[in-house]
Design a protein around this motif. Structure first.
Motif, PDB file in Angstrom:
ATOM      1  N   PHE A   7       0.793  -1.094   0.062  1.00  0.00           N
ATOM      2  CA  PHE A   7       0.037  -0.016  -0.063  1.00  0.00           C
ATOM      3  C   PHE A   7       0.834   1.158   0.174  1.00  0.00           C
ATOM      4  N   ARG A   8       2.132   1.062   0.306  1.00  0.00           N
ATOM      5  CA  ARG A   8       2.864   2.195   0.250  1.00  0.00           C
ATOM      6  C   ARG A   8       2.700   3.278  -0.919  1.00  0.00           C
ATOM      7  N   PRO A   9       2.797   2.886  -2.134  1.00  0.00           N
ATOM      8  CA  PRO A   9       2.589   3.833  -3.387  1.00  0.00           C
ATOM      9  C   PRO A   9       1.371   4.733  -3.179  1.00  0.00           C
ATOM     10  N   GLU A  10       0.121   4.012  -2.703  1.00  0.00           N
ATOM     11  CA  GLU A  10      -0.840   4.784  -2.476  1.00  0.00           C
ATOM     12  C   GLU A  10      -0.882   5.685  -1.458  1.00  0.00           C
ATOM     13  N   ILE A  11      -0.188   5.157  -0.277  1.00  0.00           N
ATOM     14  CA  ILE A  11      -0.107   6.212   0.702  1.00  0.00           C
ATOM     15  C   ILE A  11       0.717   7.506   0.397  1.00  0.00           C
TER      16      ILE A  11
END
Length: 153
Positions: free
Chosen positions: A35-39
Motif C-alpha cells: 500500500f506504500r505507493p497509494e499512501i
C-alpha cells in the motif's frame, strides 16, 4: 501539525490528501508495504506497523501532534481494547496533544478514561464512512477540536 493515522482504510487516503493540502504532515500506518505507493501518492509518510503489535508502532509517535485511531469497521476486540490501551499508554511523555478515536462504545470509554488520566484532549468520531466527504469533514472537525482544547480538558 503531524497526524499519525492508524486505520482509516481508503477514506483515510482522502483524509490524508485534505490534511496535506492544508499543509499538515501525515504518517499513515499500514501492515503491508504493497500500500506504500497509494499512501505516498496521497502525500503521507508510509509507516509499516501493525496495530495488533503495538511494539511495531514504537517510533510511529515521534513528533506526532494528533493520534488518529480510526478503527471503526474493525471487528470488536483487542484493537478497541488492550491494543488501544497500550497505544494510549505510549502517548505519555510524547508530543501527542490530542487523540481522535473511531470504533466501539467500549473503546470510546477507554479513550475517555485514558485521555482523562493523561490529560490529553480527545474526541470520538461517530460519522459513518459511507459518505466519505462527510466522514473526512468530521475527522477534520475532530482534529480542530482536540487541538483547540487546553490540555487537561
Amino acid at each position: 501539525m503531524r497526524a499519525l493515522l492508524v486505520g482509516g482504510g481508503r477514506p483515510g487516503l482522502a483524509l490524508t490528501r485534505e490534511l496535506v493540502a492544508d499543509g499538515h504532515a501525515v504518517r499513515f500506518v499500514t501492515r503491508h508495504d504493497a500500500f506504500r505507493p497509494e499512501i505516498e501518492a496521497a502525500g503521507a509518510e508510509c509507516f509499516i506497523g501493525d496495530p495488533d503489535r503495538i511494539g511495531s508502532l514504537r517510533y510511529a509517535l515521534d513528533n506526532v501532534t494528533v493520534l488518529l485511531w480510526l478503527m471503526g469497521p474493525a471487528p470488536d476486540g483487542d484493537l478497541h481494547g488492550s491494543r488501544l490501551t497500550m497505544m494510549l499508554e505510549r502517548t505519555i511523555d510524547t508530543t501527542v496533544r490530542g487523540v481522535l478515536y473511531e470504533g466501539t462504545a467500549a473503546g470510546a470509554a477507554e479513550v475517555a478514561r485514558m485521555a482523562g488520566y493523561n490529560e490529553i484532549p480527545h474526541a470520538i468520531l461517530d460519522a459513518p464512512r459511507a459518505d466519505e466527504s462527510a466522514w473526512v469533514a468530521a475527522v477534520l472537525a475532530g482534529i480542530d477540536g482536540v487541538l483547540a482544547a487546553p490540555r487537561g480538558r
